[in-house]
Scaffold this active site. Sequence first.
Site, short mmCIF file in Angstrom:
data_model
loop_
_atom_site.label_atom_id
_atom_site.label_comp_id
_atom_site.label_asym_id
_atom_site.label_seq_id
_atom_site.Cartn_x
_atom_site.Cartn_y
_atom_site.Cartn_z
N HIS A 17 -82.04 54.57 -34.13
CA HIS A 17 -81.82 55.94 -34.61
C HIS A 17 -80.71 56.56 -33.79
O HIS A 17 -80.59 56.31 -32.60
CB HIS A 17 -83.12 56.75 -34.43
CG HIS A 17 -83.15 58.02 -35.20
ND1 HIS A 17 -83.70 58.11 -36.47
CD2 HIS A 17 -82.71 59.27 -34.91
CE1 HIS A 17 -83.60 59.35 -36.91
NE2 HIS A 17 -83.01 60.08 -35.99
N ARG A 33 -85.60 74.70 -38.19
CA ARG A 33 -84.75 74.77 -36.99
C ARG A 33 -83.29 74.93 -37.37
O ARG A 33 -82.55 75.70 -36.76
CB ARG A 33 -84.91 73.49 -36.16
CG ARG A 33 -86.21 73.42 -35.38
CD ARG A 33 -86.49 72.00 -34.95
NE ARG A 33 -85.43 71.44 -34.14
CZ ARG A 33 -85.12 70.15 -34.10
NH1 ARG A 33 -85.81 69.27 -34.80
NH2 ARG A 33 -84.16 69.72 -33.33
N SER A 58 -88.89 65.41 -32.81
CA SER A 58 -88.46 65.14 -34.18
C SER A 58 -88.16 63.65 -34.36
O SER A 58 -88.65 62.99 -35.29
CB SER A 58 -87.20 65.99 -34.48
OG SER A 58 -86.53 65.53 -35.61
N LYS A 69 -90.81 60.52 -36.11
CA LYS A 69 -90.40 59.72 -37.27
C LYS A 69 -90.46 58.23 -36.95
O LYS A 69 -90.85 57.42 -37.78
CB LYS A 69 -88.97 60.09 -37.68
CG LYS A 69 -88.91 61.37 -38.48
CD LYS A 69 -87.52 61.65 -38.99
CE LYS A 69 -86.56 62.00 -37.89
NZ LYS A 69 -85.85 63.25 -38.01
#
Length: 433
Positions: free
Chosen positions: A81, A167, A182, A186
Site C-alpha cells: 500500500h 476527513r 485508515s 484496510k
Amino acid sequence: MDILEIIAKKRDKHELSKKEIEYFVREYTAGNITDYQAAALVMAIYINGMTIEETTNLTLAMAYSGDVLDLSSVGNVVDKHSTGGIGDKITLILMPIVAELGVKVAKMSGRGLGFTGGTKDKLEAIPGYRTEIGIEEFKENVKKVGISLIGQTLNLAPADKKLYALRDSINCTANIPLISSSIMSKKIAAGANKIVLDVTCGSGAFMKNIKEAEELSKTMINIGKLANKETVCIITNMDQPLGKMVGNNLEVIEAIEALKGNIQEDVKNVVLELGAYILKLDGKGNNIEENKKIIEEIIKNGKAYNKFEELVKNQGGDISYIQDINKFEKAKYIVPVIAKKCGYIEKLNAEEVGKIAVNLGAGRIRKEDNIEYSVGIELLKKVGDSVVQGETLAYIHANDEEKGTKAVEELFELYKISEKRANKIPDILKIII
Ligand code: URA
C-alpha cells in the site's frame, strides 16, 4: 455511552477507552452518529492526537466494522500500500513482477481523491478491465493466474470509507493516527499476512518531511505487530512526481513501457526496493540486493510483462491496448511547456502538479465527478536535469483548449530553474523494519 461525552473527552485532551472508540466506530458506521458529530471528534483527534493504544483500538474497530477476508485458501498473501502521491503507478508494475516470482497477489486499490491519483482509476483506463468483482471470483483469479487487482468494492472496513471521505471534506487527512488507522484497518480487513508500505514523503505526500514519515511508519509497524502482521515501511521521495507521466491513460502507458524494460530511474528504484522486501517477507530470499537482481531479470526477459497481459486478460481487459499502446485514446490538445532560460531544474512541487492534473480532468474535485482518462501531464525534465532555453520541459495533454492553456502557464511557473547545478533527491529515503 454518549457521543457528546466522547467528543468532550478528546476535546479536553483525555485518552479514549477501547469501549468508547468501538462505540464511535460502530454507531457512526451504522448511521447513528451524525457527520457533524463525527467531524467534531475527528477534528479533536487531529488537534490533540492519540496514544498508540488509542490508534490501535481505532484501527481494529475499523478493520472489523465490515467483512474480514479469509485468504487462507489462496495461500500466504503479501500486500502493498502507498500513502499516496502523484504519478504513482508502482502497483501496476510491481505486482505483476512479484506475482511472476510466485508471490500471491490479492490487492484492492482505491480511487484517486484530492490531488493524489488512485490505482482503481488507472486499471479502469484499460477498456473492459473489471475492477468490481465478487470475493469468490477475486480468490479464483489469484488461484488461477497468481494475481488479481481490484477496487475497494467489497464491504471491507466500511468505517474507513465513511471516515476517509469525512476527513477529506474537513481537511483532516494529514494526521498520523488517522492515516495509520485508515491504512492498517484496510490491510487487516483485506486478509494479508504481511504488509509492505510505501510511505511517501515530500510536497506531494501527506507527510511533508522525513520526521513525520518516520513517525507514521513506526506507528503502522507497531499496529502491524499487535495485529500479528509483519510490516515493513519504505520511505520514498514524493517531493516531485514519480516517473514521467501523470494522468490515467498516460500512467498505464508508462507502466506497460516499464514492464517492457523502458523504465524511468526513480520508478525503477522504488519498484526494486519494494519488490525486494516483498520477496523477503514472502520467504523468497533474504538478500535484498540479490532480490533486486532477480526483479531486474524478470523485467528483462519479458516475463513480468507477460504476467501483466495475463492479469488484464483474466480481468476482462482488452489486451490489444496493452500490446499496442497507440490504441489508448489521446487528448485533443498536446501542448509543450517551453523553457525560457538555461539552467538546472531545482524544484517541481508534486502537489501543485497533481492539482494541475486534477483541473485538467485526470482526477476528481468532488467524489461524484467523472474523470477524463486521456488528459494529464508528460514530464520530460525533472529535478537535477539540465535545460537549455527553448527546450521542452513537459507536455500538457488536455481536451479543453482553455484548461490546456491555463495548465501550460501553471506548469511553467512550477518549474524552478536555477543557474547552479541542482542535486537529484534520493528516491529511497529510509527503510523502517
Ligand atoms: N491512504 C489511505 O488509505 N488512507 C489515508 O488516510 C491516507 C492515505
